[in-house]
Design a protein around this motif. Structure first.
Motif, PDB file in Angstrom:
ATOM      1  N   HIS A 152       0.841  -1.201   0.000  1.00  0.00           N
ATOM      2  CA  HIS A 152       0.000   0.000   0.000  1.00  0.00           C
ATOM      3  C   HIS A 152       0.875   1.249   0.000  1.00  0.00           C
ATOM      4  N   TYR A 153       0.608   2.140  -0.932  1.00  0.00           N
ATOM      5  CA  TYR A 153       1.366   3.391  -1.049  1.00  0.00           C
ATOM      6  C   TYR A 153       0.856   4.400  -0.022  1.00  0.00           C
ATOM      7  N   VAL A 154       1.758   4.871   0.826  1.00  0.00           N
ATOM      8  CA  VAL A 154       1.414   5.888   1.821  1.00  0.00           C
ATOM      9  C   VAL A 154       1.888   7.258   1.348  1.00  0.00           C
ATOM     10  N   ASN A 155       3.173   7.356   1.072  1.00  0.00           N
ATOM     11  CA  ASN A 155       3.750   8.569   0.497  1.00  0.00           C
ATOM     12  C   ASN A 155       5.010   8.171  -0.262  1.00  0.00           C
ATOM     13  N   ARG A 156       5.747   9.147  -0.739  1.00  0.00           N
ATOM     14  CA  ARG A 156       6.907   8.840  -1.585  1.00  0.00           C
ATOM     15  C   ARG A 156       8.027   8.133  -0.828  1.00  0.00           C
ATOM     16  N   ILE A 157       7.975   8.182   0.486  1.00  0.00           N
ATOM     17  CA  ILE A 157       9.004   7.543   1.292  1.00  0.00           C
ATOM     18  C   ILE A 157       8.522   6.220   1.879  1.00  0.00           C
ATOM     19  N   THR A 158       7.239   6.156   2.207  1.00  0.00           N
ATOM     20  CA  THR A 158       6.718   5.036   2.984  1.00  0.00           C
ATOM     21  C   THR A 158       5.680   4.229   2.210  1.00  0.00           C
ATOM     22  N   SER A 159       5.812   2.917   2.291  1.00  0.00           N
ATOM     23  CA  SER A 159       4.804   1.968   1.815  1.00  0.00           C
ATOM     24  C   SER A 159       4.781   0.806   2.805  1.00  0.00           C
ATOM     25  N   HIS A 160       3.636   0.159   2.963  1.00  0.00           N
ATOM     26  CA  HIS A 160       3.579  -1.023   3.810  1.00  0.00           C
ATOM     27  C   HIS A 160       2.604  -2.030   3.216  1.00  0.00           C
ATOM     28  N   VAL A 161       2.830  -3.294   3.522  1.00  0.00           N
ATOM     29  CA  VAL A 161       2.019  -4.372   2.963  1.00  0.00           C
ATOM     30  C   VAL A 161       0.706  -4.472   3.739  1.00  0.00           C
ATOM     31  N   VAL A 162      -0.391  -4.640   2.988  1.00  0.00           N
ATOM     32  CA  VAL A 162      -1.708  -4.774   3.606  1.00  0.00           C
ATOM     33  C   VAL A 162      -2.362  -6.071   3.136  1.00  0.00           C
ATOM     34  N   VAL A 163      -3.205  -6.617   4.000  1.00  0.00           N
ATOM     35  CA  VAL A 163      -3.974  -7.822   3.699  1.00  0.00           C
ATOM     36  C   VAL A 163      -5.448  -7.479   3.841  1.00  0.00           C
ATOM     37  N   HIS A 164      -6.245  -7.750   2.808  1.00  0.00           N
ATOM     38  CA  HIS A 164      -7.675  -7.450   2.829  1.00  0.00           C
ATOM     39  C   HIS A 164      -8.492  -8.717   2.621  1.00  0.00           C
ATOM     40  N   ASP A 165      -9.643  -8.771   3.282  1.00  0.00           N
ATOM     41  CA  ASP A 165     -10.625  -9.830   3.003  1.00  0.00           C
ATOM     42  C   ASP A 165     -11.455  -9.371   1.813  1.00  0.00           C
ATOM     43  N   ALA A 166     -11.189  -9.941   0.659  1.00  0.00           N
ATOM     44  CA  ALA A 166     -11.860  -9.484  -0.562  1.00  0.00           C
ATOM     45  C   ALA A 166     -13.208 -10.168  -0.766  1.00  0.00           C
ATOM     46  N   MET A 167     -13.283 -11.462  -0.508  1.00  0.00           N
ATOM     47  CA  MET A 167     -14.508 -12.230  -0.701  1.00  0.00           C
ATOM     48  C   MET A 167     -14.624 -13.260   0.416  1.00  0.00           C
ATOM     49  N   PRO A 168     -15.829 -13.481   0.920  1.00  0.00           N
ATOM     50  CA  PRO A 168     -17.068 -12.796   0.557  1.00  0.00           C
ATOM     51  C   PRO A 168     -17.097 -11.369   1.106  1.00  0.00           C
ATOM     52  N   ILE A 169     -17.953 -10.551   0.543  1.00  0.00           N
ATOM     53  CA  ILE A 169     -18.115  -9.181   1.023  1.00  0.00           C
ATOM     54  C   ILE A 169     -18.902  -9.226   2.324  1.00  0.00           C
ATOM     55  N   THR A 170     -18.380  -8.607   3.347  1.00  0.00           N
ATOM     56  CA  THR A 170     -19.019  -8.621   4.661  1.00  0.00           C
ATOM     57  C   THR A 170     -19.328  -7.204   5.114  1.00  0.00           C
TER      58      THR A 170
END
Length: 320
Positions: A183-201
């Motif tokens: 996930h892009y935060v700014n030009r210096i910082t990014s961090h990995v994210v995990v999302h529950d994509a399916m099913p939609i809750t």
């Protein structure tokens, strides 16, 4: 010129050439980052509106009617026993992006450990050659792979990926889907994210306050159904044309597609940022190496000159 001086001078010239390349690559990555940021910012507005509209319908309890229909996208609301877990991993097609790929893969392996996932109960959808090659070497079950995402991916380009993932979910290839990307935060910082994509809750659509209000409203309705005395609750009312089922189905389609496309767009933005940062660090390191080698060259040359002067002086003294 002595051999040692010639070698040092060759290293200086070689490092300067490398510095020119990394500097140029930094400029290219920065230009791509500027270009994709414009698309990301405008798309986030659209995605947020779609999410908010669907969240409003969920809060009004209209989504339950759509979930009972035999519709590809309405089925995204249905929860079922999890026999297979799908993980959509978004990495880059190339290197020179610092720790971008390694962080994503590390987070993916951590996700598997957290949920006790193995190659027997997990399938992978990989976007990017790096992730594909990593999981192939470990004999993971890759049911879909895609490479060659453009520097600024369009929705039309990504749509086949999105629809394939949705269709696989409805076909029972997997019973839940996680997305893992940077996930892009700014030009210096990014961090990995995990999302529950399916099913939609409801949890994925509503923030904590809205979710708490919805739970309270449901409890209140349950109490009313059981004959308990409750305080009057006013909920939003909507008029649907042509029907709430058709509207929710269309919104779920757009939300599912926008969420996955947004993840790819976000990942690509982070990739360009990581590439620019990596090339900037490489350029700075090249400058440091050139400075060190230049100092080493000057000292060696000074020592060589001093030696020559000493030899000449010694020869003149011997002649006298």
């Amino acid at each position: 010129m002595p051999a040692s001086l010639a070698a040092v001078k060759h290293k200086i010239e070689s490092t300067k050439s490398t510095r020119q390349i990394t500097s140029a690559m930094q400029m290219v990555s920065t230009a791509k980052l500027n270009q994709i940021q414009h698309h990301t910012q405008t798309y986030e507005v659209y995605a947020e509106k779609v999410k908010q509209m669907l969240a409003d319908l969920v809060k009004s309890h209209s989504a339950t009617s759509a979930a009972s229909q035999d519709d590809v996208y309405a089925a995204l609301f249905k929860k079922r026993p999890v026999k297979k877990t799908g993980i959509l991993v978004i990495t880059s097609d190339r290197g020179l992006v610092g720790s971008y790929n390694s962080n994503i893969i590390k987070e993916t392996m951590g996700l598997m450990a957290k949920h006790n996932l193995t190659k027997d109960n997990t399938v992978f959808l990989t976007i990017g050659k790096t992730g594909t090659e990593f999981f192939q070497k470990r004999d993971m079950n890759i049911v879909y792979q895609y490479s060659g995402v453009s520097d600024v991916p369009t929705f039309r380009e990504v749509l086949p990926i999105v629809r394939t993932a949705v269709q696989m979910y409805n076909d029972g290839v997997f019973d839940e889907l996680y997305t893992v990307h940077s996930h892009y935060v700014n030009r210096i910082t990014s961090h990995v994210v995990v999302h529950d994509a399916m099913p939609i809750t409801e949890k994925s659509l509503l923030d904590e306050d809205e979710l708490a209000q919805l739970v309270a409203a449901n409890d209140q309705q349950d109490s009313s159904a059981n004959g308990s005395a409750t305080t009057a609750h006013v909920s939003a009312e909507y008029e649907f044309e042509p029907s709430d089922t058709a509207i929710v189905s269309a919104l779920v389609e757009q939300y599912a597609e926008s969420a996955l496309y947004g993840a790819i767009l976000d990942a690509k933005t982070s990739e360009h940022s990581s590439s620019a940062n990596a090339m900037r660090s490489a350029t700075d390191n090249a400058d440091d190496i050139v400075s060190t080698l230049q100092l080493q060259y000057n000292r060696a040359r000074q020592a060589a000159i001093t030696t020559e002067i000493t030899e000449i002086t010694g020869g003149m003294t011997a002649q006298e």
